[in-house]
Design an enzyme around this catalytic site. Structure first.
Site, PDB file in Angstrom:
ATOM      1  CB  SER A  55     -38.994  23.851  34.623  1.00 25.10           C
ATOM      2  OG  SER A  55     -38.062  25.266  34.844  1.00 25.10           O
ATOM      3  CG  ASP A 103     -38.695  26.200  42.917  1.00 21.87           C
ATOM      4  OD1 ASP A 103     -36.843  26.359  42.641  1.00 21.87           O
ATOM      5  OD2 ASP A 103     -39.603  25.662  42.142  1.00 21.87           O
ATOM      6  CG  HIS A 110     -37.015  23.859  39.967  1.00 17.57           C
ATOM      7  ND1 HIS A 110     -38.150  24.983  39.762  1.00 17.57           N
ATOM      8  CD2 HIS A 110     -36.798  23.873  38.248  1.00 17.57           C
ATOM      9  CE1 HIS A 110     -38.494  25.383  38.815  1.00 17.57           C
ATOM     10  NE2 HIS A 110     -37.664  24.375  38.133  1.00 17.57           N
TER      11      HIS A 110
END
Length: 269
Positions: free
Chosen positions: A99, A220, A249
């Site tokens: 991320s 996602d 995610h």
């Protein structure tokens, strides 16, 4: 285990064995335990570095350590990452960033071009807000509503966010992330969320020359597939996109075997 000043503050540890080193960096609301499912297998062939960012609830007195002004951009995190590798005497490592950490690693690679031999960007996005010619996934009013929910009732928001962020068909992983989010706390969680979700790092991508693998989840909520395509087309160096068949995610939690297969194929090809 390496114990020095910065590495101690970041709970850094060195495990496994092998000639090559992989650095695993977690994202918003997480800690290094997010890698637990893939760690045993990676340790068989690689030396692994794990650590916790200053915002993580796993860091001692993290609410005092985390300075919202200092960490109002990813630049400060990239500087911490570079300093950590210097302190641990690491060079030419493989960087796996989940991320926000994917973009942080990309920034670090620009600052120090020979720091990493490869970037593996997991569910990463340079910008979350939509534009006329860019699909980031969110509109500004959605972000404002989220910030309001974080500020007014962080505990409730953490529970609901975890169920969206992690595939709900994997309740233990949902619970794991939920607990990690709650440990972070609103005092850190709110300013960091604004940093992450309002940032725009599209402009750095054409400066990234380190070979990249972009790992994208099939579905996602935070990062639409168009973002992976945009990054692939914009990154200056060699890049490839790998789609993992999971929702949410966190492919390292909800599809860890497929995730490991991708990592193995990328690093041995």
């Amino acid at each position: 285990m390496v114990i020095l000043n910065l590495s101690r503050n970041m709970n850094a540890r060195l495990v496994g064995s092998g000639k090559e080193t992989i650095i695993l960096a977690h994202g918003y609301g997480g800690d290094q335990s997010v890698w637990d499912k893939i760690l045993p297998k990676l340790c068989e062939s690689y030396q692994i570095v794990l650590f916790d960012w200053s915002f993580s609830g796993a860091v001692k007195d993290h609410q005092s350590v985390f300075d919202a002004d200092k960490y109002s951009s990813y630049e400060a995190f990239a500087d911490d990452l570079i300093a950590l590798t210097d302190e641990m005497k690491l060079d030419s490592s493989i960087f796996v960033g989940h991320s926000m950490s994917g973009i942080i690693g990309a920034i670090a690679s620009i600052k120090r071009p020979h720091l990493f031999t490869r970037l593996i960007l997991v569910a990463s996005s340079p910008r979350f807000i939509n534009l006329v010619d860019y699909e980031g996934g969110f509109e500004i009013p959605e972000m404002e509503e989220m910030f309001k929910n974080i500020e007014e009732n962080y505990e409730v928001w953490s529970s609901s966010f975890a169920r969206i962020a992690v595939d709900p068909s994997d309740p233990p992983s949902v619970e794991k992330f939920e607990k990690s989010l709650k440990r972070m706390g609103v005092e850190v969680g709110l300013p960091l969320a604004k940093n992450v979700f309002l940032s725009d790092y599209r402009g750095i991508l054409d400066k990234v020359i380190t070979p990249c693998t972009i790992i994208q989840c099939k579905t996602d909520f935070a990062v639409p597939n168009s973002v992976a395509t945009f990054m692939h087309n914009t990154i200056k160096g060699e890049s490839t996109v790998e789609i993992i068949n999971t929702r949410g995610h966190f492919p390292q939690l909800t599809a860890h075997e497929e995730f490991l297969n991708v990592i193995h194929r990328v690093l041995t090809s």
